[in-house]
Design a protein around this motif. Structure first.
Motif, PDB file in Angstrom:
ATOM      1  N   GLU A  73     -18.811  -8.371  -7.470  1.00  0.00           N
ATOM      2  CA  GLU A  73     -18.683  -8.313  -8.925  1.00  0.00           C
ATOM      3  C   GLU A  73     -17.219  -8.091  -9.254  1.00  0.00           C
ATOM      4  N   ASP A  84     -27.317  -7.175 -17.395  1.00  0.00           N
ATOM      5  CA  ASP A  84     -26.658  -5.973 -16.886  1.00  0.00           C
ATOM      6  C   ASP A  84     -27.239  -4.731 -17.568  1.00  0.00           C
ATOM      7  N   GLU A 132     -22.813 -11.850 -16.183  1.00  0.00           N
ATOM      8  CA  GLU A 132     -23.566 -10.661 -16.566  1.00  0.00           C
ATOM      9  C   GLU A 132     -23.393 -10.404 -18.058  1.00  0.00           C
TER      10      GLU A 132
HETATM   11 CA    CA Z   1     -21.642  -5.581 -14.682  1.00  0.00          CA
END
Ligand code: CA
Ligand code: C2E
Ligand code: CA
Ligand code: CA
Length: 276
Positions: free
Chosen positions: A58, A178, A148
């Motif tokens: 991420e 998310d 996200e």
């Molecule tokens: Ca995130």
């Protein structure tokens, strides 16, 4: 009591002035940050619980001040969001993230990248075009990217949100919700959105195994995700006990300090590809 009230008021308005001044200062600093390229990305590994291997990262934004201090996103993203500066910052994140991923892929790694989108970016109707251009220019296949978004971005004008999600999906990217569980999601609501993944909010993970309620919520979310054929990621995994619980309930992916904090690109290569 009266005097005290006055004093309180005095302090309060001074606080407000200070807050307004701080904010203006932050806004000016942010403008400089954009101009002087003070942003960078850190990357947190995502681990597949079936194989114990890193399957992606991420991208997490950082701001490095001229004095080298790193400002966490919680401090500046709200201001960037309300001033609209997040749109250009977010576009930089897309470029930088895709260039990073292209480098990882060229090393032969089979990884993907999750990128956070802000509410402003999500509402922008040039977003899909922008992303398409960046993917094309960096040579990254859309299936390697997961965007996200949070539940709150899907509330309000749901038709507009669904339209935007479909536009994004048409590129071939994946979509993730998310901080899942902190909003107002229900099964019927979820079904309306073309998403591929749920990310269980850290607040539900952190008190495992102490909090029975949280454990029930987490196992229910995982079961629901499976039922709906969605990938499920648990964030904020810090302990072996949490990991064991998530494994027992067949959670797909995990992220958290237990495995790794978000790292700079140079630091990632030092990380063992398979985590035991
Ligand atoms: Ca995130
Ligand atoms: P998020 O998307 O929910 O990101 C997860 C946050 O949890 C990150 O904080 C990460 O460093 C932190 N974290 C990960 N594992 C653990 C753990 O095991 N324990 C604890 N205590 N924390 C953990 P970070 O990097 O400070 O980011 C905060 C938020 O800022 C993000 O929350 C996201 O909403 C936002 N953000 C970060 N980068 C971007 C970006 O590029 N664009 C946008 N729009 N928002 C971003
Ligand atoms: Ca999150
Ligand atoms: Ca709790």
């Amino acid at each position: 009591a009266k005097a005290r009230g006055k004093n309180t008021f005095h302090f309060f308005s001074q606080d407000l002035k200070d807050a307004a001044k701080d904010r203006l200062e932050l806004e000016n600093q942010l403008r400089e940050a954009i101009r002087d390229h003070q942003f960078l990305l850190h990357y947190q590994p995502k681990i597949d619980l079936q194989t114990n291997s890193v399957v992606g990262y991420e991208a997490l934004l950082r701001w490095r001040l001229p004095d080298q201090t790193l400002v966490p996103p919680g401090r500046f993203i709200p201001v960037a969001e309300s001033t609209g500066m997040i749109v250009s910052i977010g576009e930089w994140v897309l470029w930088e993230g895709c260039r990073f991923l292209a480098r990882q892929l060229s090393r032969g790694l089979d990884v993907d990248l999750s990128i956070n989108l802000s509410a402003r970016q999500f509402r922008d109707n040039t977003l899909t075009e922008t992303i398409a251009r960046i993917l094309q220019r960096t040579g990254v296949e859309p299936r390697r990217i997961i965007f996200e978004i949070t539940e709150s971005m899907l509330m309000g004008d749901t038709d507009a949100a669904i339209h935007q999600l479909n536009q994004l999906k048409s590129l071939g990217v994946s979509l993730s919700i998310d901080d899942f569980g902190t909003g107002y999601s229900s099964l019927s609501y979820l079904k309306r959105f073309p998403v591929d993944e749920l990310k269980i909010d850290r607040s539900f993970v952190q008190d495992i195994p102490g909090d029975r309620n949280d454990m029930d919520i987490v196992s229910a979310i995982i079961a629901m995700a499976q039922q709906m054929n969605l990938r499920v990621v648990a964030e904020g995994v810090e302990t072996a006990e949490q990991l064991t619980f998530l494994k027992q309930h067949n959670c797909t992916l995990v992220q958290g300090y237990y495995f790794s904090i978000p790292l700079a690109e140079q630091e990632l290569s030092l990380l063992d590809f398979t985590i035991n």
